[in-house]
Scaffold this active site. Structure first.
Site, PDB file in Angstrom:
ATOM      1  N   HIS A 101      77.790  14.126  55.564  1.00  0.00           N
ATOM      2  CA  HIS A 101      77.214  14.266  54.480  1.00  0.00           C
ATOM      3  C   HIS A 101      78.024  16.484  54.081  1.00  0.00           C
ATOM      4  O   HIS A 101      77.585  16.587  53.454  1.00  0.00           O
ATOM      5  CB  HIS A 101      75.883  14.142  54.648  1.00  0.00           C
ATOM      6  CG  HIS A 101      74.838  13.536  54.849  1.00  0.00           C
ATOM      7  ND1 HIS A 101      74.936  12.337  53.937  1.00  0.00           N
ATOM      8  CD2 HIS A 101      74.740  12.604  56.134  1.00  0.00           C
ATOM      9  CE1 HIS A 101      73.987  11.377  54.528  1.00  0.00           C
ATOM     10  NE2 HIS A 101      74.371  10.856  55.990  1.00  0.00           N
ATOM     11  N   GLU A 131      94.003  26.039  74.017  1.00  0.00           N
ATOM     12  CA  GLU A 131      94.028  26.697  74.513  1.00  0.00           C
ATOM     13  C   GLU A 131      94.917  26.292  75.471  1.00  0.00           C
ATOM     14  O   GLU A 131      96.072  26.838  76.301  1.00  0.00           O
ATOM     15  CB  GLU A 131      92.923  27.375  74.906  1.00  0.00           C
ATOM     16  CG  GLU A 131      93.293  29.016  76.200  1.00  0.00           C
ATOM     17  CD  GLU A 131      91.790  29.777  77.011  1.00  0.00           C
ATOM     18  OE1 GLU A 131      90.985  30.891  76.450  1.00  0.00           O
ATOM     19  OE2 GLU A 131      90.942  29.333  77.610  1.00  0.00           O
ATOM     20  N   LYS A 145      92.814  40.957  72.613  1.00  0.00           N
ATOM     21  CA  LYS A 145      92.356  41.653  73.809  1.00  0.00           C
ATOM     22  C   LYS A 145      92.467  44.163  73.893  1.00  0.00           C
ATOM     23  O   LYS A 145      92.079  44.275  73.933  1.00  0.00           O
ATOM     24  CB  LYS A 145      92.103  41.579  75.014  1.00  0.00           C
ATOM     25  CG  LYS A 145      90.899  40.283  75.341  1.00  0.00           C
ATOM     26  CD  LYS A 145      91.050  39.369  76.328  1.00  0.00           C
ATOM     27  CE  LYS A 145      91.726  39.143  77.435  1.00  0.00           C
ATOM     28  NZ  LYS A 145      91.308  38.501  78.741  1.00  0.00           N
TER      29      LYS A 145
END
EC number: 5.3.1.9
Length: 526
Positions: free
Chosen positions: A374, A343, A494
């Protein structure tokens, strides 16, 4: 100036052509003292960057570029309170939040309020509407109002205060809040609503749900005053919600969300670990601040991390960077860094409003060790991608048990060595592996990495770690000539979500949207 127009940048580009063919096996073979040459010690921390694909000349050229980019000057401007966040006209002063006795009076006063509040909860002075003690605290926030405190509360869970459980709600998905509320008692639960503007969609949606849940039991609006506090600058909206001004903790527009754990945003963390531990967190960060400010470039930990990231991204061609903490307590640290780094520096426009035309923030990702071994380490070792990595390990375990920590550390060191040096066909053949399997057993190696050793994971060392990476991010922003402290890239989605919500909930004209969005809304509505 665009970085690529700098003679120092061009010198690095030319040097990279000479370095790129070299293998870490060769670099170590030609210099048996490479570890001593490419490692830094400070205040209990050890940074080993000898497994980076760099030479003495590389580091000299990188530091020369840092001087050209004026890292020192920009640091001074930040410390002097200049509005280096120029697109929003704001200073960047999060360091003053942890400056201790040297902090501004307004900061000291705010911290004193937070301390008094924490102690009133821990001492049982603050009680719910029924007169019972608070046993559970729920932080409702998102992004910087959630990631930092959530990560640190897990990291310091060995110091969890008795009789208080702290929870975190961020996602607007009801699957986040509903199961938690079902497990809590409204008579003994306190909510912290963390939103600077008190308009954040996800946070306010969850806060209203929590308020309705409380009032279903309490019955009286007056109960809100005993069960809700806010961290905000918008007193008008907090009052409309039902939170009294005395229950609102302030912070300032010169504190960016991803740098806000040191402010009132850290209130939930302080409740989780206790105020004295929160002060130690700040002390560790303050010590790293002094190191960053006072230490020459060749011994400066944050600058060194930034220069190595720049080298790998812009001159060796890496597009990602892995954070691999060999500590389950730091399980959320990669997610925290994703916001802090991407950001801040995931931008393509420079400080002058012009396109950069170079790579900036790499994609940050990772997992705690040994779990990641793994899942995705196969790609590290044999996938053909250049993936620089940061290994973080602790000399002392959080929860000592026989046999555990030595195995954890052995795996950490083994992976950093395997990534660096690999395994040649000759080595595989010498081990008696059938010829047909040899190509599958070869490990190319030459994957660059840092290893950061912490003495232990306590509030002080966590403070050091967080400030170290904050300053790394600042340095990279300067090196790329961009503003690391705004985040305009979060706005468009947004805005569109605000337009789409009423269309999904009801009916409306979809003609302004593309065919994909129209089709998906129609499908969602059945």
């Amino acid at each position: 100036m665009n970085p690529i127009d700098s003679p120092a940048w061009r010198a690095l580009a030319a040097h990279a052509e000479a370095i790129r063919p070299l293998h870490l096996r060769d670099l170590f073979a030609t210099d048996p003292q490479r570890f001593e040459l490419f490692s830094l010690h400070h205040d209990g921390l050890l940074l080993d960057y000898s497994k980076q694909r760099v030479s003495v000349e590389t580091m000299a050229l990188l530091r020369a570029y840092a001087e050209t980019a004026d890292v020192t000057g920009w640091r001074r401007r930040m410390l002097d309170g200049e509005s280096i966040n120029h697109t929003e006209g704001r200073a960047v002063r999060h360091m003053s939040l942890r400056a201790g006795d040297q902090a501004p009076a307004e900061v000291r006063a705010a911290l004193a309020r937070q301390q008094a509040f924490c102690e009133s909860i821990h001492n049982g002075v603050w009680r719910g509407f029924s007169g019972e003690r608070i046993t559970d605290v729920v932080n409702i926030g998102i992004g910087g109002s959630d990631l930092g405190p959530r990560m640190a509360a897990l990291a310091l869970s060995a110091r969890q205060q008795p009789d208080i459980a702290v929870h975190f709600i961020a996602n607007v998905d009801s699957a986040d809040i509903a199961p938690l509320l079902a497990s809590l008692n409204p008579r003994t639960t306190l909510f912290i609503v963390a939103s600077k503007t008190f308009t954040t969609l996800e946070t306010l949606t969850n806060a209203r749900t929590a308020r309705d849940w409380l009032l279903a039991t309490a019955g009286q609006e007056s109960a809100i005053a005993r069960h809700f506090v806010a961290i905000s600058t918008n007193l008008e909206l907090t009052k409309q919600f039902g939170i009294a001004d005395d229950n609102v903790f302030e912070f300032w527009d010169w504190v960016g969300g991803r740098f806000s754990i040191w402010s009132a945003i850290g209130l939930s963390l302080a409740l989780a670990i206790g105020w004295k531990n929160f002060e130690q967190l700040q002390a560790g960060a303050r010590a790293m601040d002094r190191h960053f400010i006072d230490t020459p470039a060749d011994e400066n930990l944050p600058l060194t991390l930034a220069l190595l990231s720049l080298w790998n991204t812009n001159f060796l061609g890496a597009s990602t960077e892995a954070m691999l903490p060999y500590s389950q307590s730091l399980h959320l640290f990669p997610a925290y860094l994703q916001q802090l780094e991407m950001e801040s520096n995931g931008k393509q426009i420079d400080r002058d409003g012009k396109p950069l035309n170079i790579a900036t923030s790499p994609v940050i990702w990772g997992e705690s060790g040994t779990n990641g071994q793994h899942s995705f380490y196969q790609l590290f070792h044999q996938g053909g991608h250049l993936i620089p990595a940061d290994f973080v390990a602790l000399r002392e375990a959080d929860f000592p048990l026989p046999g555990h920590h030595a195995s954890l550390l052995a795996n950490c060191l083994a992976q950093s060595a395997a990534l660096a040096f690999g395994q040649t066909a000759e080595e595989v053949r010498a081990a008696g592996i059938p010829e047909a399997l040899i190509p599958y057993k070869v490990f190319p190696g030459n994957q660059p990495s840092n290893t950061l050793l912490l003495p232990s994971l306590d509030p002080y060392t966590l403070g050091q770690l967080l400030a170290l990476f904050e300053h790394k991010v600042f340095c990279l922003g300067v090196l790329w000539n961009l503003n690391a402290f705004d985040q305009w890239g979060v706005e468009l989605g947004k805005q569109l979500a605000g337009q789409l919500t009423p269309l999904i909930e009801g009916n409306g004209d979809l003609s302004a949207f593309d065919s994909s969005t129209r089709g998906l809304i129609t499908a969602l509505k059945g």
